[in-house]
Design an enzyme around this catalytic site. Sequence first.
Site, PDB file in Angstrom:
ATOM      1  N   ASP A 247     -13.543  20.434 -20.277  1.00 25.07           N
ATOM      2  CA  ASP A 247     -12.063  21.029 -20.772  1.00 25.07           C
ATOM      3  C   ASP A 247     -12.508  22.537 -21.231  1.00 25.07           C
ATOM      4  O   ASP A 247     -13.596  22.815 -21.406  1.00 25.07           O
ATOM      5  CB  ASP A 247     -11.933  20.021 -21.858  1.00 25.07           C
ATOM      6  CG  ASP A 247     -10.309  20.065 -22.218  1.00 25.07           C
ATOM      7  OD1 ASP A 247     -10.026  19.050 -22.606  1.00 25.07           O
ATOM      8  OD2 ASP A 247      -9.570  20.973 -21.926  1.00 25.07           O
TER       9      ASP A 247
ATOM     10  N   GLU B 158      -1.198  18.535 -28.072  1.00 27.22           N
ATOM     11  CA  GLU B 158      -2.777  18.443 -28.310  1.00 27.22           C
ATOM     12  C   GLU B 158      -2.875  18.231 -30.056  1.00 27.22           C
ATOM     13  O   GLU B 158      -1.835  17.598 -30.848  1.00 27.22           O
ATOM     14  CB  GLU B 158      -3.578  19.722 -28.051  1.00 27.22           C
ATOM     15  CG  GLU B 158      -3.463  19.719 -26.596  1.00 27.22           C
ATOM     16  CD  GLU B 158      -4.442  20.611 -25.837  1.00 27.22           C
ATOM     17  OE1 GLU B 158      -4.321  21.404 -25.115  1.00 27.22           O
ATOM     18  OE2 GLU B 158      -5.853  20.290 -26.350  1.00 27.22           O
TER      19      GLU B 158
HETATM   20  C1  GLC Z   1      -6.665  21.742 -22.904  1.00 23.81           C
HETATM   21  C2  GLC Z   1      -6.549  20.334 -22.770  1.00 23.81           C
HETATM   22  C3  GLC Z   1      -6.578  19.850 -21.076  1.00 23.81           C
HETATM   23  C4  GLC Z   1      -6.114  21.086 -20.104  1.00 23.81           C
HETATM   24  C5  GLC Z   1      -6.974  22.288 -20.552  1.00 23.81           C
HETATM   25  C6  GLC Z   1      -6.529  23.610 -19.797  1.00 23.81           C
HETATM   26  O1  GLC Z   1      -7.103  22.092 -24.092  1.00 23.81           O
HETATM   27  O2  GLC Z   1      -7.231  19.604 -23.371  1.00 23.81           O
HETATM   28  O3  GLC Z   1      -5.919  18.862 -21.016  1.00 23.81           O
HETATM   29  O4  GLC Z   1      -6.077  20.590 -18.921  1.00 23.81           O
HETATM   30  O5  GLC Z   1      -7.200  22.481 -21.818  1.00 23.81           O
HETATM   31  O6  GLC Z   1      -5.408  23.914 -20.144  1.00 23.81           O
END
Ligand code: GLC
Length: 600
Positions: A293, A489
């Site tokens: 991530d 988030e």
């Molecule tokens: C974010 C998320 C993830 C996402 C990634 C790219 O923090 O946790 O779901 O795909 O970063 O944006």
Amino acid sequence: MRPRPSRSLAAAAASLLLVSGAAVRADASGGRDPAAARVEALLKRMTLDEKIGQMTQAERQNVTADDITRYRLGSLLSGGGSVPTPNTAASWADMYDGYQRAALATPRRIPLIYGVDAVHGHNNVYGATIFPHNIGLGATRDPRLVRDIGRATAEEVAGTGVDWNFAPCLCVARNDRWGRTYESFGEVPELPAQMSTVIDGLQDGRPSILATAKHYVGDGGTTGGKDQGDTQLSEAELRRIHLAPFRAAVRRGVGSVMVSYSSWNGVKLHGHKYLITDVLKKELRFSGLVVSDYNGIDQIDGQPGFTPAEVRTAVNAGIDMFMVPAEWKRFIETLRAEVQAGRVPMARIDDANRRILTQKVRLGLFERPFTDRRYTPTVGSAEHRALARQAVAKSQVLLKNDGALPLDRRGGKIFVAGKSADDIGVQSGGWTITWQGSPGNITPGTTILQGIRQTAGKGSTVTYDKEGDGIDRSYKAAVAVVGELPYAEFLGDRPAGMGLDAEDLATLAKLRASGVPVVVVLVSGRPLDIAPQLPGWNALLASWLPGTEGRGVADVLFGVTRPTGKLPVTWMRSADQQPINVGDGKRPLFPFGYGLSYRR
Ligand code: GLC
């Protein structure tokens, strides 16, 4: 157009043989899969720097075209809201093609792969079709519809050049305090598993884009619903609840899996070799690529930034592609040093590259590296919006109705109120145009109020006042569209109260005092604590986060479409019941699977 054999067919016909570390895919006739042979031939010619470059994913704002060529970058991403100017489909396609030309200017001419979060349509792009968020799609109980949404999303994403979607989230939301509850199809593993059909829509057929099952594993099970927190479960429970949707995704041939920020019993997933390599790659036989991530490796030691120890831990745990948006140069230097010091084996680097290059071959990127502009006009098309409107209607869950619904189309005065009634940004929620989303007229669509106006009969009059001022007994019904403002988030975590805000409560009180029947439409990313107010409402419709096609809500309000939605999550009697899930013995306000319809 990028040819891609249907994965389910290839997966069924082929078997993966791990021979001396080289993944060799033998087809039914026992011959070598041409993709594997091609990857092996390329791998033999690549330098260490080229291999490390393939494992590096930088954020577009932090690179130049020259960087892509010079550092042999294998991938870029747009983080939420990271868009070209102007933010149009054509401008995205031009941007993508520019980056791709830079990648093809390298000696090996390996095309880059570009990732975005298109989690409810191609949601970064102005004018794209915004579908209901996953919690609403879970309420439809319609895997075929969700597959069709994946197909439509693939067309809009491919029309902008992009070839990798960091979706679907197959999280199982167990505590509604979690800010990502709306990204979950439901609180039981069977729902995300059933809705993994979206992977077929994204990957199989033409155009094909790479799907991502995320976040591996247990992101929705953290204590207190704390985003990026700790999932404290036995291995048996972790497997039963949170691993099951990933089994379904792997069976469908998902091409990538994203690791969760969260921990399992105190150990960060980004460093978890047992779960990533032993369980996902070996036991589940996942042959695609594992991606970290966003700055996820920084969290392994609990300190800001990443260290050489964190880099080698994450690589050796089995992560193949590293989402290092800004510090991508330091990542490359660090990983090179770790390999040269013998702390990261070359076999691991080669395995990562095999997995990455195999996806690029299967996407047809080597033959068709540039945008297929035939799909660009599909962005926000009438056909896709009609599909979204259908999904909105099917996602509505009728929780209470004393006869106030359906609204009468044959005439009469309807009063509409509430901060969520006439706002595309609010009804779309997070991950819309920007990472967090925002109120306002942020992208073209139909608000719920506009949908009501369009659907009400000729003889009807529709009056709107956000706060409910002007309501009186001359109205046949008052529709209050209320709920949550956009979030994404951890910024959406609700560790304290889960009730309506003061603005909504004031509006509702005004409507209630008028004596006019009150129909509440709740626009939220999760169940809210509304039991105290419910007795004063004549009807309640859970609308979730419907996206741009608000007319689908009006379709249900007026009975053009009967409500068929069923709760994908248990609805609490009060916030202090959280976590509350089907089968836990607690007494909810509305149980998992509940949903009313109209008698006639
Ligand atoms: C974010 C998320 C993830 C996402 C990634 C790219 O923090 O946790 O779901 O795909 O970063 O944006």
